[in-house]
Enzyme design. Structure first.
Site, PDB file in Angstrom:
ATOM      1  N   GLY A 409      12.397 -68.229  19.356  1.00  0.00           N
ATOM      2  CA  GLY A 409      12.230 -67.207  21.114  1.00  0.00           C
ATOM      3  C   GLY A 409      13.592 -65.754  20.339  1.00  0.00           C
ATOM      4  N   PRO A 410      13.150 -65.006  20.525  1.00  0.00           N
ATOM      5  CA  PRO A 410      14.253 -63.767  20.828  1.00  0.00           C
ATOM      6  C   PRO A 410      15.665 -64.174  19.936  1.00  0.00           C
ATOM      7  CG  PRO A 410      13.063 -63.442  22.103  1.00  0.00           C
ATOM      8  CD  PRO A 410      12.437 -64.116  22.021  1.00  0.00           C
ATOM      9  N   PRO A 411      16.423 -63.413  19.827  1.00  0.00           N
ATOM     10  CA  PRO A 411      17.920 -64.093  19.978  1.00  0.00           C
ATOM     11  C   PRO A 411      18.444 -63.449  21.616  1.00  0.00           C
ATOM     12  CG  PRO A 411      18.051 -61.920  18.117  1.00  0.00           C
ATOM     13  CD  PRO A 411      16.369 -62.481  18.848  1.00  0.00           C
ATOM     14  N   GLY A 412      19.594 -64.344  22.421  1.00  0.00           N
ATOM     15  CA  GLY A 412      20.053 -64.304  23.614  1.00  0.00           C
ATOM     16  C   GLY A 412      19.300 -64.721  24.876  1.00  0.00           C
ATOM     17  N   GLY A 414      19.208 -68.038  25.183  1.00  0.00           N
ATOM     18  CA  GLY A 414      19.172 -69.813  25.939  1.00  0.00           C
ATOM     19  C   GLY A 414      18.727 -70.444  25.385  1.00  0.00           C
ATOM     20  N   LYS A 415      18.328 -70.040  23.947  1.00  0.00           N
ATOM     21  CA  LYS A 415      18.356 -71.286  23.251  1.00  0.00           C
ATOM     22  C   LYS A 415      18.657 -72.370  22.327  1.00  0.00           C
ATOM     23  CE  LYS A 415      16.549 -69.472  19.553  1.00  0.00           C
ATOM     24  NZ  LYS A 415      17.008 -68.131  19.920  1.00  0.00           N
ATOM     25  N   THR A 416      19.980 -72.080  22.107  1.00  0.00           N
ATOM     26  CA  THR A 416      21.051 -73.239  22.191  1.00  0.00           C
ATOM     27  C   THR A 416      21.635 -73.546  22.985  1.00  0.00           C
ATOM     28  OG1 THR A 416      22.216 -71.422  19.804  1.00  0.00           O
ATOM     29  CG2 THR A 416      23.917 -73.475  20.559  1.00  0.00           C
ATOM     30  N   SER A 784      -2.092 -56.261  13.668  1.00  0.00           N
ATOM     31  CA  SER A 784      -2.156 -55.706  15.551  1.00  0.00           C
ATOM     32  C   SER A 784      -2.210 -53.606  15.973  1.00  0.00           C
ATOM     33  CB  SER A 784      -1.366 -56.297  16.817  1.00  0.00           C
ATOM     34  OG  SER A 784      -0.072 -56.247  16.058  1.00  0.00           O
ATOM     35  N   LYS A 827       4.957 -58.981  23.959  1.00  0.00           N
ATOM     36  CA  LYS A 827       4.151 -56.695  23.783  1.00  0.00           C
ATOM     37  C   LYS A 827       3.688 -57.191  25.384  1.00  0.00           C
ATOM     38  CE  LYS A 827       2.173 -57.852  19.642  1.00  0.00           C
ATOM     39  NZ  LYS A 827       0.597 -57.956  18.752  1.00  0.00           N
TER      40      LYS A 827
END
Length: 888
Positions: A409-412, A414-416, A784, A827
Site C-alpha cells: 500500500g501507499p506510505p502512511g 499503517g503497514k508497519t 490505463s 483510483k
C-alpha cells in the site's frame, strides 16, 4: 687501554642525563645543542687525540626518568638550555644557578673522564646547524670539587679517584680481595662459557679475563648489563676495589641466574613437546613463563567461561561438534596471533544465538486481539479480518507454519504498525529490518569469514539482539531491494521466506544451519511490480488502499491529535482542534492516500500553539492587599484559638504543579484564520478540475502511483505542421504506444464521429498534434490512460469541452474495446478526494467496487464502459450526438 692516566686539574663537563658512563665502557653520542657542540669543538675537535672531557651524570627533578645515550637538542646530555638551579646529589657537592628558571637538575658528585675514539662532523639541512657524532671511552673516575662556566658549557675542578700502583699492590695482597677476585673470576668465566655456547664465539671472549685487570673488568661487565640508573650510580660510587668487585659479582650472578631460568623454561617446554606439537612452541613457552612468574591466566578463565556459555546455549548436536572443534583451535592460539580475535567473536556469536530460547506466547484471545487492532487502527476491515484469521489458526495449531503476510500500500496507511500489532497480539518480540536500498546479498546471508571485517547477515544479527528464536520480524520496504555485482538480496530472501527451506537457513558467516521456521515474517511494500515473481509467490499479498476523508477524520480525532499534543507538551486543555478545521485540512491542504501529511500539518498547528502557550504568562499574582488580608485572617484566627485549616503539599510536588493551581484555563481553539496563518493559503480546491477543463482538448484521467491513486490531466493541442505526433511529460514506452493507438482510432473514426466530412480527409493534414501530461518531472507509464487520450483528442478535433466533474480510466484496443485495469479502489478514492462526481470505469472492473467503502460510492456516479463509444457518450455534455452516425 692505558694503564695510568694523568688527568688535568680542570675538565670540561658534558652532562649525561639519567645515564652513567663507567670506566672501560664505550658509548656513542650525538651532539646537536649549541653548548655541547661548542664543548666538542674546543675540547675534542681542536685538541684531537689529546682532548679529554668529563662525563658527569645528572638526575631530573622527576624520579625514574630514563633517557637515551644519544644526545638530542634540548635533551639527552644537555640540561643547560632548559634548566635553572642545578643541585648536587649530596650535601658537599657544589651548586650552580643557571640563567633559565624552569627546572632543578641534580648533579652527581662523581664522574668519569673520557676520551674520543672517533669524531665526525655534519651539517643539518636546510638549517645549516653543525652537529657532531662522538664515540667516547670511559677512562677513570673523578670527584667534582666545584663547577664553573666557560662560555656556553661547564668546567669542573676535579680530583682523580684511581688508586696508585703502590696502593694496588697492597690491596692485591688482602685475603678478602683475593677471595673476591677468585669468586668474581669464576662467575665471570661461567657467564662467558654460557654466552659462548649460545653465541658460538669459539672462546674469543675469554681472552678478556686474562688480559684486563679485574677492577677494570668489573666496570666493563657491569656496563654491558641492562641495569637501573640507581645501580649504575652505585657502581660509579664504588671507589673501593673490594666493594666494586662485590657489587660486580652480585650483578654477574644475577645475570647468570636469569640465563639459567630462561634455559630451564626452554628445556621444560621442549620436554613437553611432541612431534605433532612443535608448531605451538611459542604458546608453550609463554605458558611456562607465566607458571614461573606465578601469574594468573585471565585468558584461560575467559575461555572457560565461553565454553560454559556455549554448553548452555542449547545448540543442536551437529552445531555443537562444530563449535567444539573451533574452540579447540582457539585454545591453541595466542591472543596476539592473527585470527584469534575473529575466531573468538565467531564463537561468542554461536554462544549468544537463541538456538532453543523462545518467547513464552500469551494465550491467544481473539476478542482482545480484535479490540487491540481496532484501538490501534481505524478502518482496514479486510486486513484486520485476515490477521484475526491468522491468529485463530495459530490458536488451534500453535506449531502451524503460517503464510508470510505482505502488506502492500501507499506510505502512511499503517503497514508497519500492523506488524507490531501482530507481535503484541502473539506476545512475541518484534524486530524490524529495513531492506530499502539494500544491494548486497551479504546483508541477508552474511559475509564469509575468510574476508577481513566479515559479519553475519541482518537476520542472524537481529536474532542475536532479540535473544529469542521466535520473534516477529518485519521485512520493511521489500520492494526497494536492488542488485549489482555483489549479488541479489531478493534471491537470498527466497530461502528465508520458504517454510520448507528456512528451517535449515545457512548464513555464510555462521556456516552452520539455523532454524528460522519459528519466526513469523511480515513484509511491507509500496508496490508489487518490483518484487520478483518467485519471491512474490512465497508471500500472501494484502493490499492496503488509501483512506477516505471520513476515515482520515476519524483517525485524526482518535489517534493523530492526541499523539501530536503529547509530542509537543500540550493537552486538550491548552489546544483544541475542532472537526471542521480537520476537515478543511484534509480537503484543502492534503491529498494523499495515507495520513502522514495530515499529521505534519497538525504538528505545525501544535507548534504554533506551543509558542503562544509558552509566551503566555497566565499565573495570577497575589497583590499586597491580598497578602495583608490573608495575614490578618490568620492572626485573628490564631488569637481566638480557632483552628486554621491548611493544605499540606507533598514533597514531590514541583513548582510547576503548585503554580498550575492558580492558572487560568483558557484553551486555544484553532479557527480558519489561524489555520491559514500557520499553513498558508489552501493548496487544493474542488474547482481545479473545472478550471483546467475549460478549453477543448483537456480530459481528466485516473492513475495509480506508489503513493496511491492520483488524478492525471491530459492536454492535447493542434498546430501547423507536417502531421506529426509529439508527446511530452516524461512518458514510458507503454503510454506512448497508447497515445499512438488513440490517435489511430480517432483518425479511423473521423467521419463516423463527424470530425471530418468524408473518410478521405486526413485529420492531420497540415498540422501537428502535441499531447502533454502535466507534472513533467514525474515519470509516467502504463496502459490505463487509453480512453483518456481518445477523449482528449476527440475534444480537440470537435472543439467541445469534456465534463469537468467526470474522470475516467481504462485501456483500449485498436478496435475500440475498453479493457480492465488495476488499482480500481485507489483510483476511485483519488477521484473522491479531488471532488470528482462521475467516474467512467471498464465494465469488467465493476466487481472491484466491492472493496470501495459505501460512503465513497454514495457520493460518486460510476459509469461502466464496454466500448469507446460508451466513454464518449458520457464524457461530454448532452451525450455524443454523432454516435448515431457511427458504423460501429
Amino acid at each position: 687501554m692505558a694503564e695510568s692516566i694523568e688527568l688535568p686539574s680542570r675538565l670540561a663537563i658534558l652532562p649525561f642525563r639519567n645515564k652513567v658512563l663507567l670506566p672501560g665502557a664505550i658509548i656513542r653520542i650525538r651532539c646537536t645543542s649549541s653548548s655541547s657542540v661548542k664543548l666538542v669543538e674546543q675540547e675534542l675537535w681542536q685538541k684531537e687525540e689529546k682532548g679529554l672531557i668529563g662525563i658527569l651524570p645528572v638526575r631530573d627533578s622527576a624520579e625514574n626518568v630514563s633517557a637515551s645515550p644519544v644526545i638530542a637538542q634540548g635533551g639527552g646530555t644537555d640540561p643547560i638550555e632548559r634548566s635553572s638551579k642545578l643541585h648536587t646529589g649530596s650535601s658537599e657537592s657544589p651548586k650552580l644557578v643557571e640563567r633559565n628558571h624552569q627546572e632543578v637538575i641534580h648533579w652527581h658528585p662523581r664522574g668519569v673522564a673520557a676520551r674520543a675514539l672517533h669524531l665526525s662532523r655534519g651539517v643539518e639541512k636546510p638549517s645549516g646547524r653543525v652537529t657532531y657524532m662522538v664515540v667516547l671511552e670511559g677512562l677513570c673516575r673523578f670527584s667534582v670539587q666545584d663547577l664553573s662556566t666557560r662560555g656556553t658549557y661547564y668546567t669542573a675542578r676535579i680530583t682523580p679517584l684511581e688508586m696508585t700502583k703502590a696502593g694496588m699492590e697492597l690491596v692485591e695482597q688482602d685475603p678478602d680481595f683475593i677471595s673476591l677476585s677468585r669468586h668474581f673470576k669464576a662467575t665471570a668465566m661461567e657467564l662467558m662459557s654460557v654466552l659462548e655456547q649460545k653465541q658460538k664465539t669459539g672462546g674469543r671472549t675469554k681472552v678478556l679475563l686474562e688480559t684486563i685487570p679485574l677492577h677494570k673488568l668489573a666496570d666493563i661487565f657491569v656496563a654491558s648489563f641492562e641495569i637501573s640508573f640507581e645501580e649504575q650510580l652505585s657502581m660509579l660510587d664504588s671507589v673501593d676495589l673490594k666493594v666494586r668487585l662485590s657489587k660486580a659479582t652480585e650483578l654477574v650472578e644475577r645475570h647468570l641466574q636469569s640465563i639459567h631460568v630462561a634455559e630451564k623454561i626452554t628445556q621444560k617446554v621442549e620436554g613437553q613437546l611432541s612431534k605433532s606439537q612443535k608448531e605451538f612452541l611459542l604458546r608453550q613457552q609463554m605458558r611456562a613463563i607465566k607458571e614461573e612468574l606465578g601469574d594468573n591466566d585471565d585468558d584461560e578463565d575467559d575461555l572457560t567461561a565461553l565454553e560454559s556459555k556455549m554448553q548452555n546455549a542449547g545448540m543442536p548436536s551437529n552445531v555443537w561438534k562444530h563449535a567444539q572443534r573451533e574452540l579447540r583451535r582457539l585454545k591453541k592460539l595466542q591472543p596476539q596471533q592473527p585470527g584469534y580475535n575473529s575466531l573468538r567473536v565467531y564463537l561468542e556469536l554461536l554462544a549468544d544465538l537463541p538456538w532453543q530460547k523462545a518467547s513464552e506466547e500469551l494465550e491467544l484471545d481473539l476478542k482482545a486481539a480484535k479490540e487491540r487492532l481496532d484501538t490501534d487502527h481505524y478502518g482496514l476491515v479486510k486486513v484486520k479480518q485476515r490477521i484475526i484469521e491468522y491468529l485463530a489458526v495459530r490458536k488451534l495449531k500453535p506449531d502451524a507454519r503460517g503464510p508470510v503476510l505482505c502488506f502492500v500500500g501507499p506510505p502512511g496507511v499503517g503497514k508497519t504498525s500492523l506488524a507490531s500489532s501482530i507481535a503484541a497480539a502473539l506476545g512475541r518480540k518484534f524486530m524490524r529490518i529495513s531492506l530499502g536500498g539494500v544491494k548486497d546479498e551479504a546483508d541477508i546471508r552474511g559475509h564469509r569469514r575468510t574476508y577481513i571485517g566479515s559479519m553475519p547477515g541482518r537476520l542472524i544479527d537481529g536474532l542475536k539482539r532479540v535473544a529469542v528464536c521466535n520473534p516477529v520480524i518485519l521485512l520493511d520496504e521489500i520492494d526497494k531491494t536492488g542488485s549489482d555485482v555483489r549479488g541479489d538480496p531478493a534471491s537470498a530472501l527466497l530461502e528465508v521466506l520458504d517454510p520448507e527451506q528456512n528451517k535449515t537457513f545457512n548464513d555464510h558467516y555462521l556456516n552452520v544451519p539455523f532454524d528460522l521456521s519459528k519466526v513469523v515474517f511480515v513484509a511491507t511494500a509500496n508496490k508489487m511490480q518490483p518484487i520478483p515473481p518467485a519471491l512474490l509467490d512465497r508471500m500472501e499479498v494484502i493490499e492496503l488502499p488509501g483512506y477516505t476523508p471520513e476515515e482520515k477524520l476519524k483517525i485524526a480525532m482518535r489517534h493523530l491529535i492526541p499523539r501530536v499534543l503529547d509530542q509537543h507538551g500540550l493537552s486538550s486543555d491548552s489546544l483544541q482542534i475542532p472537526e471542521e478545521i480537520v476537515k478543511i485540512v484534509i480537503q484543502e491542504y492534503t491529498r494523499e492516500a495515507g495520513v502522514r501529511n495530515l499529521e505534519r500539518n497538525l504538528a505545525a498547528l501544535a507548534r504554533a500553539a506551543a509558542v503562544k502557550v509558552a509566551e503566555q504568562d497566565q499565573i495570577v499574582p497575589l497583590s499586597q492587599d491580598m497578602h495583608r488580608l490573608a495575614s490578618q485572617v490568620v492572626e485573628n484566627s490564631l488569637a481566638g484559638g480557632a483552628e486554621v485549616e491548611m493544605e499540606v503539599l507533598p514533597v514531590g510536588v514541583s513548582q510547576h504543579e503548585i503554580s498550575s493551581t492558580f492558572t487560568i484555563s483558557s484553551p486555544l481553539v484553532v479557527d480558519e484564520e489561524m489555520l491559514e496563518k500557520v499553513l498558508g493559503p489552501p493548496k487544493f480546491d474542488d474547482k481545479e478540475a473545472a478550471e483546467r477543463v475549460v478549453t477543448p482538448g483537456v480530459s481528466v484521467g485516473l492513475v495509480w502511483t506508489t503513493l496511491g491513486g492520483e488524478v492525471q490531466f491530459v492536454e492535447a493541442s493542434a498546430m501547423v505542421g507536417k502531421g506529426e505526433l509529439h508527446l511530452t511529460g516524461q512518458l514510458g514506452d507503454v503510454i506512448k504506444e497508447s497515445a499512438q493507438i488513440a490517435l489511430t482510432w480517432v483518425r479511423s473514426r473521423a467521419a463516423d464521429l463527424r470530425l471530418a466530412s468524408t473518410e478521405e480527409i486526413n485529420l492531420l493534414h497540415g498540422r501537428d498534434i502535441h499531447i502533454h501530461f502535466p507534472a513533467g518531472a514525474v515519470p509516467k507509464d502504463g496502459p490505463s490512460a487509453g480512453i483518456t487520450l481518445v477523449t482528449a483528442l476527440v475534444s480537440l478535433f470537435s472543439q467541445r469541452t469534456v465534463r469537468a466533474d467526470t474522470a475516467m480510466t481504462g485501456e483500449m484496443t485498436l478496435r475500440g474495446l475498453v479493457l480492465p485495469i488495476g488499482g480500481t479502489k485507489d483510483k476511485v478514492l483519488a477521484a473522491h478526494r479531488y471532488g470528482i462526481k462521475r467516474v467512467i470505469l471498464p465494465e469488467r472492473n465493476l466487481k472491484d467496487l466491492a472493496e470501495v467503502p459505501s460512503a465513497v460510492l454514495a457520493n460518486l456516479e460510476i459509469i461502466p464502459a464496454k466500448r469507446m463509444e460508451d466513454v464518449l457518450e458520457h464524457a461530454f455534455d448532452g451525450g455524443c450526438p454523432w454516435r448515431q452516425h457511427s458504423k460501429l
